[in-house]
Scaffold this motif. Structure first.
Motif, short mmCIF file in Angstrom:
data_model
loop_
_atom_site.label_atom_id
_atom_site.label_comp_id
_atom_site.label_asym_id
_atom_site.label_seq_id
_atom_site.Cartn_x
_atom_site.Cartn_y
_atom_site.Cartn_z
N ALA A 131 1.07 -1.18 0.10
CA ALA A 131 0.16 -0.43 -0.01
C ALA A 131 1.08 1.00 0.24
CB ALA A 131 -0.98 0.15 1.15
N VAL A 132 1.99 1.25 0.93
CA VAL A 132 2.71 2.54 1.17
C VAL A 132 3.85 2.88 -0.06
CG1 VAL A 132 3.93 1.29 2.56
CG2 VAL A 132 3.93 3.86 2.59
N GLU A 133 4.41 1.75 -0.47
CA GLU A 133 5.51 1.39 -1.22
C GLU A 133 5.34 1.24 -3.43
OE1 GLU A 133 8.38 2.21 -0.34
OE2 GLU A 133 8.09 3.08 1.24
N ASP A 134 4.70 0.39 -3.36
CA ASP A 134 4.40 -0.09 -4.65
C ASP A 134 2.99 -0.93 -5.09
OD1 ASP A 134 4.68 -1.27 -7.19
OD2 ASP A 134 6.62 -2.45 -6.72
N SER A 135 2.30 -0.08 -5.06
CA SER A 135 0.43 -0.60 -5.20
C SER A 135 0.10 -1.74 -6.16
CB SER A 135 -0.73 0.52 -4.98
OG SER A 135 -0.24 1.77 -6.12
N ARG A 136 0.33 -1.79 -7.18
CA ARG A 136 0.38 -2.36 -8.16
C ARG A 136 1.73 -3.80 -8.50
NH1 ARG A 136 -1.45 2.86 -10.25
NH2 ARG A 136 0.86 3.18 -10.93
N TYR A 137 2.11 -3.44 -7.36
CA TYR A 137 3.73 -4.78 -7.36
C TYR A 137 2.68 -6.08 -7.78
CZ TYR A 137 6.82 -8.41 -5.46
OH TYR A 137 7.99 -8.94 -5.53
N PHE A 138 2.01 -6.47 -7.26
CA PHE A 138 1.56 -8.06 -8.15
C PHE A 138 1.23 -7.82 -9.64
CE2 PHE A 138 1.40 -8.66 -3.58
CZ PHE A 138 2.74 -9.67 -3.40
N GLU A 139 0.95 -6.66 -9.86
CA GLU A 139 0.31 -6.89 -11.66
C GLU A 139 1.44 -5.91 -12.60
OE1 GLU A 139 -2.48 -3.73 -11.50
OE2 GLU A 139 -3.41 -4.79 -9.75
N HIS A 140 2.81 -6.25 -12.30
CA HIS A 140 3.59 -4.95 -13.76
C HIS A 140 4.89 -5.77 -12.99
CE1 HIS A 140 6.52 -4.27 -10.18
NE2 HIS A 140 5.85 -3.02 -9.07
N ASN A 141 5.72 -5.78 -14.65
CA ASN A 141 6.51 -6.64 -14.82
C ASN A 141 8.05 -6.32 -14.01
OD1 ASN A 141 7.39 -4.51 -16.49
ND2 ASN A 141 7.47 -5.55 -18.17
N GLY A 142 8.50 -5.45 -12.83
CA GLY A 142 9.41 -4.82 -12.42
C GLY A 142 8.59 -3.53 -12.80
N GLU A 188 18.13 0.19 -13.38
CA GLU A 188 17.46 -0.43 -12.15
C GLU A 188 16.68 -1.03 -13.07
OE1 GLU A 188 16.68 1.84 -9.61
OE2 GLU A 188 18.67 2.74 -8.20
N ILE A 189 15.66 -0.26 -13.96
CA ILE A 189 14.56 -0.97 -15.05
C ILE A 189 15.07 -1.83 -15.14
CG2 ILE A 189 12.53 0.28 -16.44
CD1 ILE A 189 12.79 2.91 -15.81
N PHE A 190 15.82 -1.78 -16.13
CA PHE A 190 16.36 -2.85 -17.43
C PHE A 190 16.77 -3.99 -16.38
CE2 PHE A 190 19.67 -5.06 -19.16
CZ PHE A 190 19.35 -6.00 -19.88
N LEU A 191 17.35 -4.12 -15.01
CA LEU A 191 17.84 -5.12 -14.35
C LEU A 191 16.16 -5.97 -13.50
CD1 LEU A 191 21.18 -4.16 -12.95
CD2 LEU A 191 21.13 -6.37 -14.54
N ALA A 192 15.34 -4.92 -13.40
CA ALA A 192 14.05 -5.25 -12.27
C ALA A 192 13.82 -6.30 -13.09
CB ALA A 192 13.78 -4.12 -11.84
N MET A 193 13.14 -5.29 -14.88
CA MET A 193 12.03 -6.03 -15.63
C MET A 193 12.72 -7.50 -15.71
SD MET A 193 11.54 -3.69 -18.01
CE MET A 193 10.59 -4.38 -19.48
N GLN A 194 14.70 -7.83 -15.40
CA GLN A 194 14.93 -9.08 -16.51
C GLN A 194 14.74 -10.28 -14.23
OE1 GLN A 194 18.85 -8.23 -16.75
NE2 GLN A 194 18.86 -8.86 -19.18
N LEU A 195 15.09 -9.30 -13.62
CA LEU A 195 15.23 -10.30 -12.52
C LEU A 195 13.46 -11.30 -12.36
CD1 LEU A 195 15.64 -11.07 -9.69
CD2 LEU A 195 15.16 -8.98 -9.04
N GLU A 196 12.02 -10.13 -13.05
CA GLU A 196 10.92 -10.67 -13.27
C GLU A 196 10.89 -11.52 -13.66
OE1 GLU A 196 7.50 -9.42 -11.93
OE2 GLU A 196 8.57 -7.57 -10.31
N LYS A 197 11.49 -12.47 -14.76
CA LYS A 197 11.81 -13.33 -15.83
C LYS A 197 12.66 -14.35 -15.36
CE LYS A 197 11.60 -10.30 -19.51
NZ LYS A 197 12.47 -9.47 -20.81
N GLN A 198 12.84 -14.18 -14.07
CA GLN A 198 13.90 -15.13 -13.41
C GLN A 198 13.29 -15.63 -12.23
OE1 GLN A 198 17.99 -14.95 -13.07
NE2 GLN A 198 18.22 -13.44 -14.86
N THR A 199 12.75 -15.15 -11.79
CA THR A 199 11.96 -15.72 -10.43
C THR A 199 10.45 -15.34 -9.79
OG1 THR A 199 12.29 -15.96 -7.83
CG2 THR A 199 12.82 -13.94 -8.56
N ASN A 200 9.73 -15.30 -9.47
CA ASN A 200 8.36 -15.04 -8.80
C ASN A 200 8.23 -13.90 -7.61
OD1 ASN A 200 8.43 -15.96 -5.73
ND2 ASN A 200 8.39 -17.64 -7.53
#
Length: 997
Positions: A111-122, A181-193
């Motif tokens: 709620a306070v940090e990343d409200s769409r966390y479970f929806e975006h790709n990182g 950061e953006i590039f690596l975050a998107m890569q990380l989301e592909k490697q784990t849940n």
């Protein structure tokens, strides 16, 4: 808890008052940043120019490795029961899984940090674009727009995990970092849940608090004293709000800030539909201060008097020694032997929370409590410096080395004397001035007195110095210094070397230095039957990366026999329970305690600090039961001018070591059965002997009990010398002569020890002269002298003459004595030394004297000699005569002397001097007749006179007249009886004439 802390000014509180944002001026730097940001956004939405720019920025981005996102856990130190003592490390962290986190915690963060966390790709493009437009509008660039995944990447690759320092944020470098950061975050989301990313993120975060704790688990423990799975809604909201500004929102420091921040998070949770308004209001109504735990007892804390820190520091050092790795860097799980109750007592003593009074702030202490049978250290007191907080300080128990003083005497001088010299506990030692060989230094006792011959137990109980020095010197003479040094090293003394060792170690002086841990280990060895087990805190180390655990082997090493260790322990028992004033009476309790004190002084080194010559600087007390040993040091690290960094009489009277030891013994044995006495080994036996004599000497039958003592000894040495052979020195010369008049002259060689010729006094002066100076030691006790039992030594001789003998005793080495001897006698004289009262003697030297035998011409008395003359003659010549009287009127007045059947009157006979005494003479004395009353000699014999009758020898009585017949006679014949003839007859006349001859 205390909530009256000073709060920051209200104007600085976030989310309370709308900020007035000061717009920045657009300069060349800001304009470049805006342009690049536009390119990035365009690239992200498909613009070719932006894509080219992005490509150049990500070409050197770090390569994603999921293992890099794993946060290092801290090392955990556990007590004896497996409970956590403390986390240590450059960061204090315990990782938890997503499943361990309550829903309220996940919802609060989202709620306070990343409200769409479970929806975006990182990368949350709408949120990022909104943040970009806000930054562009305000020119403040305060909005980041980062997702959890981006923040995890940033904290992993672009932030120093230890210091918190981030990579560059300004100019193009900051834009490049953000693009990566953006590039690596998107890569990380592909490697784990998502759950795994969320888990990694919360385990890495800094939640503030004291020290260097990291991760949500440690935060839950630090603030609320609970596991993360137990967090409620209010607590979850507080933790989610803290991470934005960990120091500002720390409720221990800024309670109102923290409360407002928690409420902000609850409002966001309500807005995003995670909780209802009623749930939000209920959570807001809870006072945060009611949920917090006392941070001063939190084991993740490293400030202000952290509990158990003395022990923890020792564990860290030991772990490094065992593994070669630093437990603050390499995550471990360390199992220790720490007893929380014991360690808490130690911490309280250090912090001044007990009845132990410290006279000044400069006085320091060290405490070590250990199990004798296992070597496990159950408590450590590193010093009063730990009470002020901090870690890895000078640990006075483990890292400080001080002279141990007299505390070493039982296990050094005396244990080795039992082992190598065959001493018993009833041994007599001599306390007298002691001069260090090759120097002019003379050692004295603490009170400047010397006591002479004293029981060993007395020497230990009163901690006398010179007996210990003399004893160690005897040991060195017997086995060599190398073996003594090896023995000390085997006892764990790390600073003892052959080059430095000298006899001064006997009193814990010279270059002898030891730590409190080493002293505890040495004393525990005596209690543990001579088996040394290295004192240690750690029982096992596990590595969190799965490396094979380390399980140290602390098996015992037999450094001295069980018998000698037992005898040394006995001395320590007597030191506590004996009639001594040595500060250890405070240790007495319902079970045996074995103890020893030690004191060292400044000597002359303290004079420059205003410390009196010889004032004490260190005090030790080691106290053991059969189960535990507790070592205490109290003293000063260094001299400070005019600060009285020494023990005066008042400080000594406080008996700080004794009071600490008492408290420690109480807590060590709390809720336990009283420990038994140490078991006496089979190889220890009793010995009864004459006190003061060595080799030990058998007791004489009927001997005064004050001369007798009984102790314990190793069975192999239980031997008694014969007192007859041990007491008198041999005689070297002896002579005897006899004069003609019977004077016997005896001469002995002078007795080697003239002092034995008189009864020894019970004191003597044992003073010595060193370097031309006399060190007086008057009135020193003498334990025993043979003269007290037997009297003084005397010059003695046995004189034998034929079958007769007698003894001669003299106080001088020569004497004259008249003896009766006869010619031809053999006189045998044997001279020797012996005690006056009892015939315990030396060897003897014998002399034989032959008396001369001469002929003697003996003239026999004539036959006219009287009886008196014959008796005088016999007496003068030593002959024997016997007399017989014969009544013979004819020979009256003469004698006959008969020898060997022949009459020898008037002859001269020849005899030898040696045989004349055997001569026998029979003497017949002729005497006249002696008649009784009314009797006379008639014809050579006594006869009653006329008219008398009876025994003429005894005396005659008158005859009685006849009684007349009253009847007349009818016989007419005349009387024919003879008439008395008054004229004697011829025969009668002749008889009377003969009697007259």
């Amino acid at each position: 808890m205390n909530t009256t802390q000073k709060q920051p000014p209200k104007k600085k509180k976030p989310a309370v008052k709308k900020k007035t944002v000061k717009r920045r001026k657009i300069n060349a730097k800001n304009m470049a940043t805006i342009i690049v940001s536009v390119i990035v956004v365009l690239g992200l939405i498909g613009g070719s120019a932006g894509m080219v720019m992005i490509g150049s920025m990500i070409k050197d981005a770090p390569k994603i490795d999921i293992n890099n996102f794993e946060s290092k856990e801290s090392t955990q130190i556990l007590d004896k029961d497996g409970n956590l003592i403390q986390d240590i490390g450059q960061q204090i962290r315990t990782n938890v899984s997503y499943e361990d986190m309550p829903t309220s915690l996940v919802d609060a963060f989202v709620a306070v940090e990343d409200s769409r966390y479970f929806e975006h790709n990182g990368f949350d493009l709408p949120r990022f674009a909104k943040a970009f437009l806000t930054n562009l509008k305000t020119l403040s660039f305060s909005q980041g727009g980062s997702t959890f995944t981006m923040q995890l990447v940033k904290n992993t690759y672009f932030t120093n995990d230890e210091t918190g320092e981030m990579a560059a944020r300004s100019k193009l470098a900051g834009v490049k970092r953000k693009v990566q950061e953006i590039f690596l975050a998107m890569q990380l989301e592909k490697q784990t849940n998502k759950k795994r990313i969320f888990e990694l993120y919360l385990n890495k975060l800094n939640f503030g608090g004291s020290g260097n704790i990291r991760g949500v688990q440690k935060a839950a423990e630090y603030y609320f004293g609970k596991d993360v799975s137990e967090l409620n809604l209010s607590e979850s909201a507080l933790l989610a709000g803290i991470i934005n500004r960990p120091n500002a929102y720390n409720p221990f420091k800024n309670l109102d800030y923290a409360t407002d921040r928690r409420n902000t998070v609850l409002n966001l949770m309500q807005r995003h539909g995670y909780i209802t308004k009623q749930e939000a209001e209920l959570a807001k109504s809870i006072k945060i201060e009611d949920q917090l735990v006392d941070s001063s007892v939190n084991k993740g804390s490293t400030d202000g008097g952290t509990p158990y820190q003395s022990y923890v520091d020792a564990v860290i050092a030991e772990a490094k020694e065992l593994t070669g790795m630093d437990p603050t860097v390499v995550p471990m799980k360390i199992y220790t032997s720490m007893d929380p109750e014991v360690q808490t007592q130690i911490d309280d003593i250090q912090a001044g929370k007990t009845n132990v009074e410290f006279p000044d702030d400069l006085m320091e202490i060290a405490i070590v409590s250990m199990n004798n049978q296992t070597g496990e250290i159950v408590g450590i007191g590193g010093g009063r410096n730990y009470a002020g907080g901090g870690s890895l300080l000078l640990n006075h128990a483990t890292d400080q080395y001080k002279q141990p003083g007299s505390a070493v005497k039982p296990f050094l001088s005396y244990a080795l004397a039992f082992e190598n010299l065959g001493w018993s506990t009833s041994h007599t030692v001599t306390d007298a001035p002691f001069n260090y060989a090759g120097t002019t230094k003379v050692v004295k006792n603490f009170n400047g007195r010397y006591y002479g011959d004293i029981p060993l137990e007395y020497a230990v109980g009163n901690s006398l110095n010179t007996p210990a020095l003399k004893t160690l010197q005897e040991v060195i003479d017997a086995i060599g210094s190398k073996k003594v040094v090896q023995y000390l090293q085997n006892l764990g003394f790390s600073r003892v070397t052959q080059d430095e060792f000298n006899v001064g170690y006997a009193i814990g002086g010279s270059t002898y230095e030891a730590s409190a841990v080493e002293m505890a280990g040495a004393h525990a060895t005596m209690i543990n039957g001579g088996s040394y087990i290295k004192p240690h805190t750690i029982t096992k180390i596990e590595f969190k990366d799965g490396t094979s655990p380390v399980v140290p082997d602390y098996s015992g090493t037999q450094v001295i026999s069980a018998e000698s260790a037992y005898l040394a322990s006995h001395l320590m028992y007597q030191a506590v329970y004996g009639p001594y004033s040595n500060y250890m009476q405070i240790l007495k309790r319902g079970y045996p305690i074995y103890g020893k004190t030690g004191t060292t002084d400044w000597g002359s080194d303290g004079l420059k600090f205003g410390i009196p010559q010889g004032a004490a600087k260190d005090k030790w007390m080691i106290a053991s039961s059969s189960k535990y040993t507790n070592a205490v040091w109290v003293g000063y690290e260094k001299g400070i001018k005019d600060k009285k960094t020494y023990f005066d009489s008042e400080k000594s009277k406080l008996n700080i070591p004794g009071n600490i030891s008492k408290l420690m013994l109480d807590v060590l044995h709390k809720d336990e059965e009283n420990p038994p006495a140490i078991t006496q080994p089979d190889g220890v036996t009793s010995i009864t002997h004459i006190k003061g004599l060595y080799p030990y000497t058998a007791v004489l039958e009927g001997m005064d009990g004050s001369f007798v003592t009984t102790g314990m000894i190793k069975k192999e040495f239980n031997k008694l010398a014969d007192p007859l052979q041990a007491s008198v020195q041999d005689i070297g010369t002896f002579d005897a002569s006899l004069s003609t008049d019977g004077n016997l002259h005896l001469t002995w060689g002078d007795y080697p020890d003239a002092s034995k010729l008189t009864v020894a006094p019970n004191t003597k002066n044992l003073g010595i002269e060193v370097g031309g100076k006399w060190y007086d030691a008057p009135d020193c006790a003498v334990a025993f002298d043979w003269t007290w039992v037997y009297g003084p030594i005397r010059y003695k001789a046995q004189v034998s003459i034929q079958d007769f003998s007698f003894d001669v005793t003299s106080e001088q080495s020569s004497i004259d004595q008249h003896i009766d001897v006869k010619p031809g006698d053999k006189v045998n004289v044997c001279g020797y030394y012996a005690y006056e009262n009892m015939n315990y003697r030396s060897n003897e030297i014998c002399k034989e004297i032959q008396v001369e035998d001469k002929e003697i011409q003996l003239t026999i008395p004539s036959d006219k000699a009287t009886k008196a003359e014959i008796e005088s003659w016999a007496s003068a010549n030593g002959v024997t005569v016997s007399f017989t009287e014969v009544a013979d009127e004819a020979k009256k007045g003469t004698n006959e002397i008969i020898s060997n059947g022949a009459k020898v009157n008037g002859t001269t006979m020849t005899f030898m001097q040696s045989t004349i005494g055997q001569a026998r003479f029979a003497v017949t004395l002729y005497v006249g007749l002696a008649c009784g009353d009314n009797a006379s000699v008639v014809n050579g014999a006594c006869a009653c006179n006329q008219g008398y009758e009876g025994d003429p020898i005894k005396g005659c009585t008158a005859k009685l007249a006849p009684t007349p017949d009253p009847t007349p006679s009818t016989d007419p014949s005349p009387d024919t009886s003879p008439s008395p003839d008054p004229t004697p007859s011829e025969d009668t006349q002749d008889q009377n004439d003969e009697n007259k001859d």
